[in-house]
Design a protein around this motif. Structure first.
Motif, PDB file in Angstrom:
ATOM      1  N   THR A 100     -13.464  17.060 -11.528  1.00  0.00           N
ATOM      2  CA  THR A 100     -13.256  16.737 -12.940  1.00  0.00           C
ATOM      3  C   THR A 100     -13.872  17.832 -13.803  1.00  0.00           C
ATOM      4  O   THR A 100     -14.983  18.288 -13.520  1.00  0.00           O
ATOM      5  CB  THR A 100     -13.960  15.399 -13.295  1.00  0.00           C
ATOM      6  OG1 THR A 100     -13.561  14.411 -12.352  1.00  0.00           O
ATOM      7  CG2 THR A 100     -13.614  14.940 -14.706  1.00  0.00           C
ATOM      8  N   GLU A 148      -8.439  16.702 -14.055  1.00  0.00           N
ATOM      9  CA  GLU A 148      -8.873  15.831 -12.956  1.00  0.00           C
ATOM     10  C   GLU A 148      -7.983  16.112 -11.753  1.00  0.00           C
ATOM     11  O   GLU A 148      -6.765  16.215 -11.886  1.00  0.00           O
ATOM     12  CB  GLU A 148      -8.742  14.354 -13.340  1.00  0.00           C
ATOM     13  CG  GLU A 148      -9.899  13.862 -14.190  1.00  0.00           C
ATOM     14  CD  GLU A 148      -9.906  12.358 -14.363  1.00  0.00           C
ATOM     15  OE1 GLU A 148      -8.936  11.711 -13.899  1.00  0.00           O
ATOM     16  OE2 GLU A 148     -10.860  11.842 -14.958  1.00  0.00           O
ATOM     17  N   ASN A 162      -7.285  14.648  -7.791  1.00  0.00           N
ATOM     18  CA  ASN A 162      -7.636  13.560  -6.867  1.00  0.00           C
ATOM     19  C   ASN A 162      -7.837  14.069  -5.450  1.00  0.00           C
ATOM     20  O   ASN A 162      -7.349  15.152  -5.089  1.00  0.00           O
ATOM     21  CB  ASN A 162      -6.532  12.511  -6.848  1.00  0.00           C
ATOM     22  CG  ASN A 162      -6.568  11.694  -8.129  1.00  0.00           C
ATOM     23  OD1 ASN A 162      -7.627  11.522  -8.742  1.00  0.00           O
ATOM     24  ND2 ASN A 162      -5.399  11.223  -8.550  1.00  0.00           N
ATOM     25  N   PRO A 202     -10.762  10.733  -8.657  1.00  0.00           N
ATOM     26  CA  PRO A 202     -10.838  12.202  -8.771  1.00  0.00           C
ATOM     27  C   PRO A 202     -11.999  12.784  -7.970  1.00  0.00           C
ATOM     28  O   PRO A 202     -13.086  12.232  -7.973  1.00  0.00           O
ATOM     29  CB  PRO A 202     -11.042  12.430 -10.268  1.00  0.00           C
ATOM     30  CG  PRO A 202     -11.588  11.160 -10.803  1.00  0.00           C
ATOM     31  CD  PRO A 202     -11.142  10.049  -9.902  1.00  0.00           C
TER      32      PRO A 202
END
Lengths: 227, 813
Positions: free
Chosen positions: A5, A29, A31, A2
């Motif tokens: 977050t 989260e 990525n 991630p």
């Protein structure tokens, strides 16, 4: 892995008993390289979430971590510098600086950081967004769609870790909206940028890799995280 | 985190600057005004002050900080060794010479070689040659040479003289080593004949005991204090008189702390007015551009960079405003100073001190930065989120009345007018200051009564007086009496007087007893008029005595008699000069009086610098008595028919013999009126500047207030507020301002005006006999404020309502 977050993120306005819970314990989260759309009704808390993610506003509690930096630990000056290096914004109202021309607007965050723009990179973005012949135009000489493209170019020019877009097509007609979003998606994927897009339009949200639904300050559905 | 982003900050700064032309003009004017006001007031003030001080020295004929009489050899040596004494000059009476064209003997003084360069050349003009060094050298003033019939003197010219010293009369041919123009009072006889120290020594004159010593201190600003210290250090005894130069014991030099305080108040006042404008205009500008600053912050402009952008704009305007202000101040100093002070006979000093200009620039810089500081901080603290929704500030604690009347224009106006409370208060303060300075000026000018002042100080419409050598003869008096319009003439005689037992010396003026009764009918109640007429009573003038008693502790006042020195009712032995100063006689007189004055013309202070030791006093005796002893008529008082002033003035000037001068109520009135006019122009100028600042501020607050409320006003229109209602609301917003200003001015204005009137009338009670609060001009100013406060919101609204409502709603989204 991630790049963004949030943990138990809350934002309350006012005092009891008239307390408004704009965000109420959001865990999220995102990525690296992901294109996420956050969808919700007006007043659901989606814009507040975006402001928190970009360090434009401070949470009541909880944490926001962008590229391993916790934003709530930073002072105003530090946060501003972090923002211009790591976060690109695209707003509904374009927010171009009226006294700077197209090119100057695009490279503004880079120059504010005391750096020289990566000219081939910036030119490539400009060309991809179809602004090649508008380098020296002033914002008031551009159409809404063109102004938003300039805003997208500006958001991408500093090669940020994440691009946050708040209803970027809110002021545009359908055709222009599709063009602009298409340009955003294309450039982002070309440069492996992470995008969080706020919208209330389901159709637009479908362009994203993942759609998150938000209601009354809480996440209702997180979508499927692409593998 | 340091990086080089100067270029982009500069770019944004200059582009923002270019986008705000009107604001820039306001700020540049504010900066220029601040620089102009600080610099010009100090520049003109300093020029005026130096001119007056120079005038003091020139009238006295010596550039000295203090004088002492009759020092011993030891004291003189001690004096020269004192650390705070820079230069010492000594001079002394050598004798008296008979000059052609001079009826009385002219005193001869020697001066030590250093006197000429440091003590005399600064106060003389048109100097040719040098001081007397050789035994046969002599220095004379042009006035004396002219009276001797020498109109084209030259250095090296032979001057034959007859003179007396302690020995019988000598004849000697001197060589003229130098000559000059002097300003010493003609009544005191002008400067003496100056001879060399070598000549004095050859005649047995000892350096100490008989000499006058003049001193220049290392610091002239402390002349008064150092004179007292010097008296202590030398252990001066009774009879060794000393005094600080009056130029340092009066006015600014006598109390430097007070002077600095006054200067600080002026600087603070001008800085405050400049600050009001810069602050308000900049704050308004930042408020207007708050969305821009918010956006810049979103894009990564740090608070420090935002401060640099705001301060940078002001800095660029400083480059324009400060030189403009300083140039205007220089222009005014060089043009207005000679115009204002052209009537100072001893010459005008135009002071161009770079320090004043540097100081003016520094204070303006400080003012501007203080004014911009809050705005820069505001820009730096802008929240990126809040800025996008910014629609003007809302006062935190305005009570919202829960009544149906809230939709009424005046209620809405009341809430709107003080939304930005700080700025609204600044507008009110600046306009209030403008109105108050105006009302105070017109009050002071309106309360001045020139006639009252003239009648108090002048007993006659014209006074003709000559020096000791120019007796007013009967033929000339008859000639004056025959001028068309002259109704009466009064003669005054003059004699020098000396009261040995009290060590008092001074002037004795003779007047007609009938005239004395005419100007003060009550005098018969406390003076035996018959005894006065016979010369058995002399009236004491309180001019010097009042100076002594109102300046206790001043070294200069010690030179004057006090009421204890010469109490009313005492009988004293008075020596009077007679037969035109050639001999003396003694008489016993009883001291009567006191009377307020005997002459409007002051006697030159020269007497004290080079004269005989003792305290000064003035006495008044009857013409009848002094005539018996052949005292010369030195003064002629002339009364004229109403309206004949101008004609008599020119007629008198055309027949005035050499060595005589005429003072007139006509000229005095003109001078007094000119003075009042100058005060009026300056006061009105200052109130106009303050008023303009207030008006600029008001226009800005209203215009920017409406600009940031554009959307709100469009919304009000969209939900049904008519343009008429809108205008009514805006008019009410303006009305709140004018009501507040006029209310404050009515409450505080008369008090402030009376306070200042009280101060000036205490200084000059005859000039300001009665407090007059001029209602008409004040009413007119109120009218201007009402009109301005009414039309400004209207015009500003027209400016923003040109676009259609829909366009306005869309534009701000």
């Amino acid at each position: 892995m991630p790049i963004l977050t949030t943990k138990n993120l809350t934002k309350h306005y006012g005092t009891a008993p008239n307390i408004i819970r704009a965000l109420d314990g959001v865990d999220l989260e995102v990525n690296k390289g992901e294109f996420v759309a956050v969808v919700g009704q007006s007043g659901s808390g989606k814009s507040t979430l975006l402001h928190m993610l970009g360090g434009l506003d401070t949470p009541t509690s909880g944490t926001v971590i962008v590229d391993n930096h916790e934003l709530s630990q930073m002072k105003d000056e530090e946060l501003t510098i972090f923002r211009r290096r790591n976060v690109g914004f695209v707003f509904q109202g374009y927010n171009l600086v009226p006294m700077l021309n197209v090119y100057e607007n695009i490279i503004l965050p880079i120059e504010l950081d005391g750096n020289k723009a990566d000219a081939p990179f910036v030119d490539k973005i400009i060309d991809m967004l179809g602004l090649g012949d508008r380098h020296n135009a002033m914002p008031n000489q551009l159409s809404g769609g063109q102004q938003q493209r300039v805003a997208i170019a500006r958001a991408l020019a500093a090669k940020p870790s994440i691009v946050l877009a708040d209803e970027p097509t809110g002021n545009l007609d359908t055709k222009t909206s599709q063009d602009v979003l298409g340009a955003l998606k294309m450039t982002a994927s070309q440069f492996h940028q992470t995008i969080v897009l706020i919208t209330h339009n389901e159709q637009i949200a479908q362009l994203a890799d993942r759609v998150i639904y938000i209601e009354d300050g809480k996440i209702k559905s997180r979508g499927v995280v692409p593998q | 985190m340091k990086n080089n982003n100067t270029k982009i900050i500069r770019k944004i700064t200059s582009r923002t600057l270019r986008a705000n032309t009107r604001r820039n003009i306001f700020i540049a004017i504010a900066i220029a005004l601040t620089a102009f006001m600080i610099t010009s007031v100090f520049s003109i003030g300093l020029s005026f002050y130096e001119s007056i001080r120079l005038s003091g020295f020139r009238f006295e004929g010596i550039y000295s900080h203090a004088s002492i009489m009759g020092l011993t050899h030891e004291q003189l040596e001690t004096l020269e060794g004192l650390s705070y004494v820079r230069r010492v000059s000594h001079s002394g009476l050598v004798g008296s010479a008979k000059l052609p064209g001079h009826e009385h003997g002219v005193t001869m003084f020697y001066t030590c070689p250093g006197t000429w360069r440091h003590f005399q050349t600064p106060v003389f003009t048109n100097i040719e040659g040098r001081n007397a060094l050789a035994q046969n050298e002599i220095v004379l003033s042009r006035a004396k040479l002219s009276r001797m019939g020498i109109h084209q003197p030259y250095v090296g010219m032979e001057i034959p003289l007859e003179f007396t010293d302690s020995l019988p009369t000598h004849s000697k041919t001197f060589i003229l080593s130098g000559f000059y123009t002097e300003f010493v009072s003609t009544l005191g006889g002008g400067t003496p004949i100056f001879v060399s120290q070598a000549f004095a020594e050859s005649h047995g004159l000892v350096i100490a005991e008989d000499t006058n010593v003049n001193v220049q201190f290392t610091s002239f600003t402390r002349a008064n204090e150092l004179t007292r210290r010097l008296a202590n250090d030398l252990g001066l005894s009774e009879g060794q008189y000393y005094a600080a130069h009056p130029a340092f014991t009066r006015g600014m030099d006598s109390n430097p702390l007070f002077t600095y305080m006054i200067m600080s108040v002026f600087v603070a006042f001008f800085m405050f007015t400049g600050f009001l404008l810069v602050y308000n205009v900049m704050y308004a500008s930042v408020s207007k551009d708050v969305r821009l600053y918010g956006m810049l912050k979103t894009l990564g402009t740090t608070p420090r960079q935002l401060r640099r952008i705001v301060n940078g704009q002001v800095l660029r305007l400083l480059y324009l405003g400060i030189p403009a202000g300083l140039a205007a101040a220089a222009l005014v100093s060089f043009v207005l100073v000679p115009a204002f002070m052209g009537n100072i006979a001893t010459g005008v000093v135009i002071s161009f001190s770079p320090l004043i200009y540097i100081g003016g620039a520094m204070f303006t810089l400080l003012t501007t930065y203080l004014g911009a500081f809050t705005s820069a901080r505001k820009a730096a603290q802008v929240s990126p989120i809040e800025s996008t929704k910014y629609a003007g500030e809302l006062a935190a604690n305005i009570k919202v009345a829960r009544s149906s009347a809230n939709g009424r224009p005046h209620r809405m106006a009341w809430r709107n007018a003080f939304r930005e409370r700080k700025r609204a208060i600044i507008v009110l303060i600046s306009l209030f200051l403008g109105v108050t300075v105006f009302t105070t000026t017109v009050t002071i000018v309106g309360s001045a009564d020139v006639d009252n002042e003239i009648n108090y100080w002048y007993d006659f419409d014209f006074v003709i007086s000559g020096d000791l050598d120019t007796q007013i003869c009967d033929d000339f008096a008859a000639q004056v009496a025959s001028i068309n319009g002259v109704t009466a003439i009064h003669r005054s005689t003059f004699s020098m007087g000396h009261i040995e037992s009290k060590m008092l010396h001074g002037s004795v003026y003779g007047v007609d007893t009938a005239w004395l009764l005419e100007i003060d009918p009550n005098i018969a109640n406390y003076v035996d008029i018959a005894a006065f007429e016979r010369g058995e009573t002399a009236l004491r003038s309180d001019r010097w005595i009042r100076f002594h008693e109102t300046n206790p502790g001043s070294a200069f006042a010690d030179m004057h008699a006090s009421s204890e020195d010469l109490p009313i009712g005492t009988v004293v032995e008075l020596s009077l000069s007679t037969d035109q100063g050639t001999s003396w006689f003694t008489t016993y007189v009883e001291i009567g009086g006191p009377i307020r004055r005997v002459t409007p013309v002051g006697v030159g202070l020269f007497y004290f610098s080079f004269g005989a030791p003792g305290r000064r006093v003035e006495l008044l005796m009857s013409n009848n008595f002094l005539n018996q002893h052949h005292a010369p008529v030195y003064r002629l008082g002339v009364e004229v028919r109403r309206g004949a002033d101008s004609y008599v003035n020119s007629a008198l000037n055309s027949i005035l013999p050499h060595g005589m001068s005429v003072t007139s109520t006509y000229e005095a009135r003109r001078a007094s009126e000119e003075g009042m006019f100058t005060l009026f122009v300056m006061g009105i100028g200052l109130s106009a500047i303050l008023g303009i600042i207030g008006i600029f501020n008001f226009i800005n607050v209203i215009a920017v207030g409406l600009y940031v409320r554009k959307r709100e006003l469009a919304t009000l229109e969209s939900i049904g507020m008519t343009k008429r209602q809108m205008r009514a609301m805006l008019r009410w917003e303006g009305a709140i301002y004018w009501i507040a200003i006029i209310f404050a001015s009515l409450i505080a204005g008369p008090g402030i005006a009376y306070g200042l009137y009280y101060v000036v009338s205490n200084q000059a009670p005859t000039q300001f006999p009665q407090f007059v609060y001029p209602l008409l001009p004040i009413g007119l100013v109120y009218g201007v404020i009402i009109i301005l406060c009414t039309i400004t919101p209207e015009i500003a609204y027209r400016g923003i309502s040109k676009l259609s409502m829909v366009e306005r709603l869309r534009e701000v989204e």
